[in-house]
Design an enzyme around this catalytic site. Structure first.
Site, short mmCIF file in Angstrom:
data_model
loop_
_atom_site.label_atom_id
_atom_site.label_comp_id
_atom_site.label_asym_id
_atom_site.label_seq_id
_atom_site.Cartn_x
_atom_site.Cartn_y
_atom_site.Cartn_z
CD GLU A 148 1.62 22.47 -8.79
OE1 GLU A 148 1.35 23.62 -9.65
OE2 GLU A 148 1.20 22.60 -7.88
CD GLU A 157 2.75 26.70 -5.90
OE1 GLU A 157 1.72 27.70 -5.80
OE2 GLU A 157 3.07 26.44 -7.06
C1 GLA Z 1 0.41 26.56 -8.44
C2 GLA Z 1 -0.48 25.54 -7.52
C3 GLA Z 1 -1.41 24.88 -8.26
C4 GLA Z 1 -2.10 25.53 -9.34
C5 GLA Z 1 -1.00 26.26 -10.39
C6 GLA Z 1 -1.84 26.85 -11.35
O1 GLA Z 1 1.66 25.98 -8.95
O2 GLA Z 1 0.41 24.84 -6.88
O3 GLA Z 1 -2.53 24.48 -7.40
O4 GLA Z 1 -2.74 26.64 -8.80
O5 GLA Z 1 -0.26 27.01 -9.47
O6 GLA Z 1 -2.40 27.82 -11.24
#
Ligand code: GLA
Ligand code: ZN
Length: 648
Positions: free
Chosen positions: A300, A142
């Site tokens: 995700e 991210e």
């Molecule tokens: C983001 C991050 C994950 C995790 C999720 C949930 O999408 O990429 O590593 O932290 O949030 O908190």
């Protein structure tokens, strides 16, 4: 369609690895993503590398036919490295080093960090180059635009400006630094925008360049990593997982050197009561697909209630977990990886729920996930199908940055009108692409370009050409306001678009949260808010008028014939019904077929295959919905997706 899970072997006792993998295999999991935060396990002591544990778990998965997405672990440098080189920790706007080692504690321009990052990536890439189970790489995690204010980043910002402007004098001219005695005589006087003053107090031209630089800086960091992996693993696909965050990089540049787009998809677990809210993640999904105008992955995906960063949210209601994954598929996601297999029992995210709860007893959500895996296995005919859209909406990152720097009026934000137009076209069952400002628009029938605030001559030219050749353009308020440097253009609004629009703005009123009635020429009444361009038509025809205030009777919405096409101009901001009314007229004028009977938030999309199309109808609400499409009677349970295949 492939379903996967995010897995953290380093969080679990080894005894669980095999039983987890067995259950995944039995359930139908096709791939796992691992490693993005595990640097301290890969290199627990400086220059001592341990990949054997990762080899072991990869083998456990490979034996069960489960592929692996491996991540570079650079989001979390190990603490021995932070101790050795404290300068790798990013610096905040207050000029102080961020003091908590939470995660993301690395400056992307720091030479010490980069030296160690490159080394571990190279080691990993070489080590896994020949491992057929590793089917893709994810870079870091991210990535946000680089808003670090350390000395290395200051230098790199100065270098960026120098490359762009060559001399401080050129930059002074471009930024209009004669205001407030802000002229630079040497590059060393440049510093990133420190301090707690609102950003709007700083020079907007300088600040837009800072945003551009911050994005480029992240893209450069991404390239460093990509190059190492590419060199060592030329046949493995590379991506990074993106999201909508505070400091967004330019997605189009971010993914330009990567093989596919991956998105972290967390739709709401609580459907808002306010019917004006555009909550559907179809918007995010259409934007993600539009980055490369190709299918993409979800790296995700929502699996349960959210927590950790905030108090816990509602859990996923029955049907939501499967429904949201299939919604992603309906908008072009071919692979959906759920975050995460099991909820963590330790660490900050222990209340961010995975598919299996802390108890390790698979429950209701897991059953739904297992059902999703079976559903996905039966959807082979969707592989290789693509979304084709007649309608596109332009999203330009520079507009987003510029509006964040200078909010225009209370309640107004860049994504709002983009979302409202997206909602209106979606309401009529059309596929919609959300595309970047440089995308080829020639194949579309309708291109909406809301709030083209910062002017890019090339995009302007292409919109004129598009209309000239018969396309329909939709423009809105706050277009043509700024030149490429984020300075105001000395010409009547919408300046560069005036000829295309066939009207100009006599005066504007940023009405914020006030509401003013507006009436369409066909007699339909709505309210408008936030912004009122008081329009003066030239070649255009008015199709809606203000019905109140000192500009009562003045045009609010116009349409102009340009070449063999048309340009609509929306001088104000409405609510959902306003855009739906207008869009219905536009679709009718364009002769595009549309469906009028979809209930709110029931979404109809199509993916095209060779000689067939796949139709998706998704009930993105928590109520049962009954409706008809032509002769067909349909009834969908909350979050139910209906998929069918039709020959064409
Ligand atoms: C983001 C991050 C994950 C995790 C999720 C949930 O999408 O990429 O590593 O932290 O949030 O908190
Ligand atoms: Zn830095």
């Amino acid at each position: 369609m492939k379903i996967g899970v995010d897995y953290y072997p380093e969080h679990w006792d080894r005894s669980l690895w095999t039983s987890d993998a067995d259950l995944m295999q039995k359930t139908g999991v096709k791939l796992v993503r691992m490693g993005e935060f595990a640097w301290c396990r890969f290199e627990p002591i400086e220059n001592e590398f341990h990949f054997e544990w990762m080899d072991e778990i990869i083998e456990i998965f490979a034996k069960r036919g489960i592929d692996v997405v491996l991540c570079t672990p650079t989001n979390c440098p190990p603490l021995w490295l932070c101790e050795k080189y404290p300068d790798i920790i990013p610096t905040g706007r207050d000029g102080r080093k961020n003091d908590a080692y939470i995660r993301g504690h690395r400056c992307m321009n720091n030479p010490h960090f980069l030296e160690y990052a490159k080394r571990i990536i190279e080691k990993m890439a070489k080590h896994y180059a020949k491992n057929p189970a590793v089917v893709a790489w994810q870079i870091d995690n991210e990535l946000e635009a680089n808003f670090c204010f350390c000395e290395n980043c200051t230098d790199s910002f100065r270098g960026w400006l120098k490359e762009k402007y060559t001399t401080p004098a050129n930059m002074n001219k471009a930024h209009g630094n004669n205001v407030w005695s802000g002229e630079y005589s040497a590059w060393t006087q440049i510093r990133p925008p420190f301090g707690n003053n609102p950003h709007a107090w700083l020079n907007p031209a300088f600040m837009l360049d800072f945003n551009r630089y911050a994005s480029d800086s992240t893209v450069k960091y991404l390239r460093v990593q990509t190059d190492i992996i590419r060199k060592n693993c030329p046949d493995t696909k590379i991506t990074t997982n993106t999201w909508f965050c505070q400091n967004m990089p330019d997605f189009y540049k971010e993914f330009s050197g990567l093989d596919f787009v991956a998105y972290d998809n967390y739709p709401t677990t609580k459907i808002p009561e306010d019917t004006e809210e555009c909550y559907s993640h179809s918007f995010h999904l259409d934007l993600m697909r539009g980055i490369k105008r190709r299918n993409f992955w979800i790296m995700e995906e929502l699996s349960g209630g959210l927590g950790s960063w905030s108090p816990m949210s509602r859990t996923t209601a029955p049907g939501m977990l499967e429904g949201y994954s299939l919604q992603a598929l309906a908008h072009g996601a071919d692979t959906v990886i759920h975050f995460r297999w099991r909820t963590a029992v330790s660490g900050a995210e222990m209340h961010w729920h995975g598919l299996i709860d802390h108890s390790n007893v698979p429950g209701r959500r897991f059953e739904e996930f297992a059902h999703l895996c079976k559903t996905a296995e039966a959807l082979d005919f969707i592989n290789d199908t693509q979304i084709r859209s007649e309608v596109a909406i332009i999203y330009a990152p520079e507009n987003e940055w510029a509006f964040k720097l200078q909010p225009q009026t209370e309640g107004m934000f860049y994504f709002e009108q983009i979302r409202l137009l997206h909602d209106a076209f979606s309401k009529y069952g059309l596929n919609v692409d959300i595309i970047g400002p440089d995308a080829d628009i020639s194949g579309y029938k309708i291109v909406a370009a809301p709030q083209m605030y910062v002017t890019d001559e090339n995009t302007v030219k292409r919109l004129y050409e598009f209309a000239e050749k018969g396309g329909t353009v939709i423009l809105t308020n706050r277009s043509g306001v700024k030149d490429t440097h984020n300075n105001c253009i000395m010409s009547q609004l919408p300046t560069v678009y005036r000829k295309l629009v066939g009207a100009y703005v006599e005066e504007y009123d940023p009405i914020g949260r006030d509401m003013i009635p507006v009436q369409f020429a066909d007699g339909e009444n709505f309210s408008c808010r936030e912004w009122c361009d008081i329009l003066h038509t030239e070649s255009a025809e008015a199709i809606a008028y203000y019905d109140g205030d000192f500009f009562k009777g003045k045009p609010a919405v116009t349409v102009n014939h340009y070449g063999s096409g048309r340009a609509y101009y929306i001088g104000t901001v409405g609510q959902k019904a306003f855009y739906r009314h207008l869009v219905r007229d536009i679709l009718t004028e364009c002769g595009l077929p549309f469906v009028e009977t979809l209930p709110d938030n029931v979404e109809l999309t199509e993916r095209m295959g060779d000689g067939y199309k796949v139709r998706f109808i998704f009930n993105d609400t928590d109520r049962e919905q009954s409706f008809s499409i032509g002769e067909e009677e349909l009834s969908l349970k909350p979050f139910e997706m209906k998929i069918d295949r039709q020959n064409v």
